[in-house]
Design a protein around this motif. Structure first.
Motif, PDB file in Angstrom:
ATOM      1  N   UNK A 209      20.072  82.287  69.682  1.00 39.57           N
ATOM      2  CA  UNK A 209      18.926  83.388  69.634  1.00 39.57           C
ATOM      3  C   UNK A 209      17.593  82.846  69.843  1.00 39.57           C
ATOM      4  N   UNK A 210      17.247  81.802  68.920  1.00 35.94           N
ATOM      5  CA  UNK A 210      15.887  81.090  68.945  1.00 35.94           C
ATOM      6  C   UNK A 210      15.667  80.595  70.362  1.00 35.94           C
ATOM      7  N   UNK A 211      16.583  79.833  70.799  1.00 38.69           N
ATOM      8  CA  UNK A 211      16.514  79.247  72.259  1.00 38.69           C
ATOM      9  C   UNK A 211      16.171  80.293  73.449  1.00 38.69           C
ATOM     10  N   UNK A 212      17.082  81.528  72.979  1.00 43.11           N
ATOM     11  CA  UNK A 212      16.794  82.539  74.066  1.00 43.11           C
ATOM     12  C   UNK A 212      15.253  83.069  74.080  1.00 43.11           C
ATOM     13  N   UNK A 213      14.966  83.231  72.732  1.00 44.01           N
ATOM     14  CA  UNK A 213      13.481  83.543  72.353  1.00 44.01           C
ATOM     15  C   UNK A 213      12.487  82.720  73.295  1.00 44.01           C
ATOM     16  N   UNK A 214      12.666  81.285  73.403  1.00 44.38           N
ATOM     17  CA  UNK A 214      11.912  80.414  73.743  1.00 44.38           C
ATOM     18  C   UNK A 214      12.017  80.403  75.511  1.00 44.38           C
ATOM     19  N   UNK A 215      13.170  80.826  75.780  1.00 43.02           N
ATOM     20  CA  UNK A 215      13.289  81.224  77.362  1.00 43.02           C
ATOM     21  C   UNK A 215      12.562  82.563  77.739  1.00 43.02           C
ATOM     22  N   UNK A 216      12.307  83.421  76.833  1.00 45.83           N
ATOM     23  CA  UNK A 216      11.617  84.687  77.264  1.00 45.83           C
ATOM     24  C   UNK A 216      10.190  84.495  78.219  1.00 45.83           C
ATOM     25  N   UNK A 217      10.057  85.136  79.465  1.00 43.08           N
ATOM     26  CA  UNK A 217       8.976  85.023  80.138  1.00 43.08           C
ATOM     27  C   UNK A 217       7.905  85.915  79.703  1.00 43.08           C
ATOM     28  N   UNK A 218       6.794  85.177  79.806  1.00 42.85           N
ATOM     29  CA  UNK A 218       5.618  85.690  78.780  1.00 42.85           C
ATOM     30  C   UNK A 218       5.317  87.217  79.017  1.00 42.85           C
ATOM     31  N   UNK A 219       5.704  87.860  80.117  1.00 35.17           N
ATOM     32  CA  UNK A 219       5.714  89.174  80.568  1.00 35.17           C
ATOM     33  C   UNK A 219       6.711  89.851  79.783  1.00 35.17           C
ATOM     34  N   UNK A 220       7.526  89.522  78.985  1.00 30.66           N
ATOM     35  CA  UNK A 220       8.374  90.029  78.490  1.00 30.66           C
ATOM     36  C   UNK A 220       8.827  89.404  76.769  1.00 30.66           C
ATOM     37  N   UNK A 221       7.803  89.082  76.406  1.00 34.91           N
ATOM     38  CA  UNK A 221       8.094  88.499  74.787  1.00 34.91           C
ATOM     39  C   UNK A 221       8.480  89.437  73.816  1.00 34.91           C
ATOM     40  N   UNK A 222       9.470  89.072  73.058  1.00 32.77           N
ATOM     41  CA  UNK A 222       9.568  89.843  71.654  1.00 32.77           C
ATOM     42  C   UNK A 222       8.964  89.073  70.548  1.00 32.77           C
ATOM     43  N   UNK A 223       8.156  90.113  69.769  1.00 34.98           N
ATOM     44  CA  UNK A 223       7.514  89.368  68.580  1.00 34.98           C
ATOM     45  C   UNK A 223       8.482  89.370  67.289  1.00 34.98           C
ATOM     46  N   UNK A 224       9.467  90.261  67.524  1.00 35.05           N
ATOM     47  CA  UNK A 224      10.512  90.246  66.562  1.00 35.05           C
ATOM     48  C   UNK A 224      11.975  90.816  67.073  1.00 35.05           C
ATOM     49  N   UNK A 225      13.013  89.806  66.236  1.00 36.79           N
ATOM     50  CA  UNK A 225      14.617  90.098  66.756  1.00 36.79           C
ATOM     51  C   UNK A 225      15.268  90.031  65.501  1.00 36.79           C
ATOM     52  N   UNK A 226      16.277  91.002  65.341  1.00 39.30           N
ATOM     53  CA  UNK A 226      17.127  90.866  64.161  1.00 39.30           C
ATOM     54  C   UNK A 226      18.455  90.227  64.727  1.00 39.30           C
ATOM     55  N   UNK A 227      19.035  89.446  63.725  1.00 37.73           N
ATOM     56  CA  UNK A 227      20.487  89.070  64.108  1.00 37.73           C
ATOM     57  C   UNK A 227      21.442  89.428  62.928  1.00 37.73           C
ATOM     58  N   UNK A 228      22.547  89.763  63.041  1.00 41.49           N
ATOM     59  CA  UNK A 228      23.494  90.251  62.026  1.00 41.49           C
ATOM     60  C   UNK A 228      24.866  90.351  62.764  1.00 41.49           C
ATOM     61  N   UNK A 229      25.797  89.992  61.750  1.00 42.79           N
ATOM     62  CA  UNK A 229      27.355  90.014  62.039  1.00 42.79           C
ATOM     63  C   UNK A 229      27.499  91.380  62.782  1.00 42.79           C
ATOM     64  N   UNK A 230      28.571  91.555  63.635  1.00 43.75           N
ATOM     65  CA  UNK A 230      28.926  92.621  64.377  1.00 43.75           C
ATOM     66  C   UNK A 230      29.656  93.535  63.290  1.00 43.75           C
ATOM     67  N   UNK A 231      30.233  93.027  62.261  1.00 42.06           N
ATOM     68  CA  UNK A 231      30.906  93.914  61.507  1.00 42.06           C
ATOM     69  C   UNK A 231      30.044  94.464  60.073  1.00 42.06           C
ATOM     70  N   UNK A 232      28.842  94.157  60.183  1.00 44.10           N
ATOM     71  CA  UNK A 232      28.037  94.531  59.072  1.00 44.10           C
ATOM     72  C   UNK A 232      27.150  95.929  59.439  1.00 44.10           C
ATOM     73  N   UNK A 233      27.268  96.809  58.329  1.00 43.55           N
ATOM     74  CA  UNK A 233      26.492  97.908  58.732  1.00 43.55           C
ATOM     75  C   UNK A 233      25.139  97.772  58.323  1.00 43.55           C
ATOM     76  N   UNK A 234      24.011  98.687  58.833  1.00 45.75           N
ATOM     77  CA  UNK A 234      22.825  98.396  58.431  1.00 45.75           C
ATOM     78  C   UNK A 234      22.095  99.856  58.511  1.00 45.75           C
TER      79      UNK A 234
END
Length: 234
Positions: A209-234
């Motif tokens: 996921x960090x690598x995907x952030x590094x690959x983001x084009x600068x015209x579509x940058x994310x400043x925040x992203x969440x990662x969690x297991x698919x079975x977890x409720x939130x």
């Protein structure tokens, strides 16, 4: 088509044998020279040898230490154009029982150290108007739990730093991002419970996921992203 990385040197501060090790391996596989900084670097020797990384000793909460760290990195592997702040301090306990000095130190490591590292990183990245500055957050970055005052304060502050830095530095070519790790990270000492498989986060998957952030084009940058297991409720 996969976007090629435009980075050459990375510094991971608060490096250990879990997520940091996965980040180190995934960056090294992309041809990026990696520096690993921690209070105790002896635990990093095997990892460093595996991926030809350099190690540096630092107390991330000490301004002089952080300044010297970046000077050493500059001279040894070159000014980093990727910096990841992965240091934090947990201090569980009832609010009425916590030692104030220990709380102070925990916040220094989780948040103030992030500021010190961000300041030194930004000074170097602004020269070329290029770089990536990432902060590792937690569930406690957005949700304060009972008996977790010190960790929550530190992680809330780190998130505020990331948001402020993103608004200041992104228009100057520096990608700032905060990654909320919403769940426990899997390890040999912390495997999935047999009755709830896939309920922890795979550190190698987080690193992707960090690598995907590094690959983001600068015209579509994310400043925040969440990662969690698919079975977890939130």
């Amino acid at each position: 088509m996969t976007t090629p990385l435009r980075y050459r040197t990375a510094l991971i501060v608060g490096a250990g044998t879990g997520l940091s090790a996965s980040l180190c391996r995934v960056l090294a596989a992309e041809g990026i020279k990696v520096g690993l900084a921690a209070r105790n670097t002896s635990k990093l020797e095997a990892l460093a040898a595996q991926v030809d990384a350099d190690t540096f000793t630092v107390d991330a909460s000490n301004p002089e230490d952080v300044m010297q760290l970046f000077e050493q990195v500059d001279g040894q592997i070159g000014a980093p154009d990727i910096v990841i702040y992965n240091a934090s301090a947990r201090l569980p306990g009832r609010l009425t029982d916590l030692d104030p000095e220990a709380v102070h130190k925990a916040i220094d490591i989780s948040a103030y150290g992030g500021f010190l590292v961000a300041q030194q990183a930004a000074k170097r990245m602004l020269v070329n108007r290029h770089g990536a500055l990432f902060f590792t957050g937690a569930t406690a970055s957005v949700k304060g739990f009972a008996h977790s005052a010190a960790f929550s304060m530190g992680k809330f502050a780190l998130r505020g730093l990331a948001q402020s830095a993103a608004r200041e530095l992104a228009p100057q070519g520096i990608h700032v991002a905060h990654v909320v790790i919403d769940g426990g990270i899997r390890s040999a000492a912390r495997p999935d419970p047999v009755d709830r498989m896939d309920s922890t986060l795979d550190p190698d998957a987080i690193a992707e996921t960090y690598l995907a952030l590094l690959r983001q084009p600068r015209n579509a940058w994310s400043w925040e992203i969440e990662v969690r297991p698919w079975v977890e409720t939130f």
